[in-house]
Design a protein around this motif. Sequence first.
Motif, mmCIF file in Angstrom:
data_model
loop_
_atom_site.group_PDB
_atom_site.id
_atom_site.type_symbol
_atom_site.label_atom_id
_atom_site.label_comp_id
_atom_site.label_asym_id
_atom_site.label_seq_id
_atom_site.Cartn_x
_atom_site.Cartn_y
_atom_site.Cartn_z
ATOM 1 N N PRO A 37 -7.654 -1.603 -12.287
ATOM 2 C CA PRO A 37 -7.775 -3.087 -10.832
ATOM 3 C C PRO A 37 -8.395 -3.625 -11.269
ATOM 4 O O PRO A 37 -8.975 -3.772 -11.736
ATOM 5 C CB PRO A 37 -8.875 -1.321 -10.260
ATOM 6 N N GLU A 39 -6.552 -1.791 -6.105
ATOM 7 C CA GLU A 39 -6.557 -0.271 -6.892
ATOM 8 C C GLU A 39 -5.872 0.818 -7.409
ATOM 9 O O GLU A 39 -4.508 0.797 -6.596
ATOM 10 C CB GLU A 39 -7.798 0.223 -5.321
ATOM 11 N N GLY A 40 -6.397 1.908 -7.861
ATOM 12 C CA GLY A 40 -4.968 1.940 -8.344
ATOM 13 C C GLY A 40 -4.653 1.987 -9.485
ATOM 14 O O GLY A 40 -5.732 1.674 -10.514
ATOM 15 N N GLU A 66 3.741 12.512 -5.791
ATOM 16 C CA GLU A 66 4.305 12.448 -7.621
ATOM 17 C C GLU A 66 5.478 13.066 -7.746
ATOM 18 O O GLU A 66 5.596 11.866 -8.807
ATOM 19 C CB GLU A 66 2.883 13.554 -7.649
ATOM 20 N N GLU A 105 0.785 -1.269 -0.401
ATOM 21 C CA GLU A 105 0.185 0.296 0.598
ATOM 22 C C GLU A 105 0.919 0.973 -0.107
ATOM 23 O O GLU A 105 1.430 1.416 0.799
ATOM 24 C CB GLU A 105 -1.123 -0.214 1.151
ATOM 25 N N HIS A 163 0.980 7.764 -1.878
ATOM 26 C CA HIS A 163 1.595 8.741 -3.556
ATOM 27 C C HIS A 163 2.223 9.761 -3.011
ATOM 28 O O HIS A 163 2.476 10.528 -2.110
ATOM 29 C CB HIS A 163 0.187 8.792 -3.422
ATOM 30 N N ASP A 166 4.905 2.533 -9.532
ATOM 31 C CA ASP A 166 3.083 3.272 -8.351
ATOM 32 C C ASP A 166 2.559 3.938 -8.989
ATOM 33 O O ASP A 166 3.712 4.424 -8.904
ATOM 34 C CB ASP A 166 3.502 2.939 -6.617
ATOM 35 N N GLY A 217 0.367 5.179 -7.127
ATOM 36 C CA GLY A 217 -0.905 5.682 -6.415
ATOM 37 C C GLY A 217 -1.843 4.429 -6.129
ATOM 38 O O GLY A 217 -2.652 4.365 -6.499
ATOM 39 N N THR A 218 -0.701 3.615 -5.219
ATOM 40 C CA THR A 218 -2.322 2.043 -5.455
ATOM 41 C C THR A 218 -1.704 0.624 -3.893
ATOM 42 O O THR A 218 -1.149 1.378 -3.193
ATOM 43 C CB THR A 218 -1.271 0.971 -6.837
#
Length: 267
Positions: free
Chosen positions: A142, A123-124, A86, A81, A84, A101, A103-104
């Motif tokens: 997802p 997810e993400g 950027e 997990e 996030h 990744d 953001g996931t």
Amino acid sequence: RFSAAAAVLLLLVAGYWFVQQPALEAVPMKTITASHGSRNHFLLPDGSKVWLNAGTTVTYPVSFEKDSVRRVWLSGEAYFEIRHDETHPFLIHTPQMDIRDLGTAFNIKAWPSDETAEATLIEGAIEVKPKNAADVAVLTKPNEKIVVYAAPEKQPAQAGNADAAIRSEVIQQPFTISVVAPQAGDSVLAETAWMQDILVFQNETFEDLAVRMERWYDITISFENESLKKIRLNGSFVNETVEQALQELQLIRPFTYQIENGRVVIK
């Protein structure tokens, strides 16, 4: 002569400046391991959460501050997990693929000895770059799973082999993508069931399942009856001891076994 003298002077000054600079500090690395028969959970320096399955190792810098990219190295299976950021992309390096990744939350299974590696997105979004396919980057959605075939040239198709069609396709396509979902009447996703201490196996050969059981129960398994290695099995283990698990497998395909000092012999 003037130009040559100036060049020498410039080199001397540059050399003196270089010597006077402090050496770049190598960032210390940290390794977290979940031993066979256990699972582990910890936080990365940026607050990202990581769960490790049995026999898994993750290596990462003790601080992400000195690099524009947050990098970790994975051998085994782990659930991430990611927090996030950027401005600081997150990369996971495995023997078969690199995962970026976006953001996931996702699960990665990448054992160095396996012919395949998997990344399942919960997810993400993630971007997967198989190492056996130059200039290929796959963006997953997802509930999608990408399976990367680590060494297709080592997987020759054999006549009468149930995997022949798949292996033939792999030569043309170094990875496959599929949608994942819990089985009917079940709320547990097979790819992440291990986080709830459930060992799920779907259409796996006894030989492959034995490798997973070795990690899961911290045992070693060998086969005296070679024909049993290729039979395919479906099911799950929930809180069973290794002996209870073997007894359940006997209901699917009769066999005998012997357990002594953490060693199991399938007969």
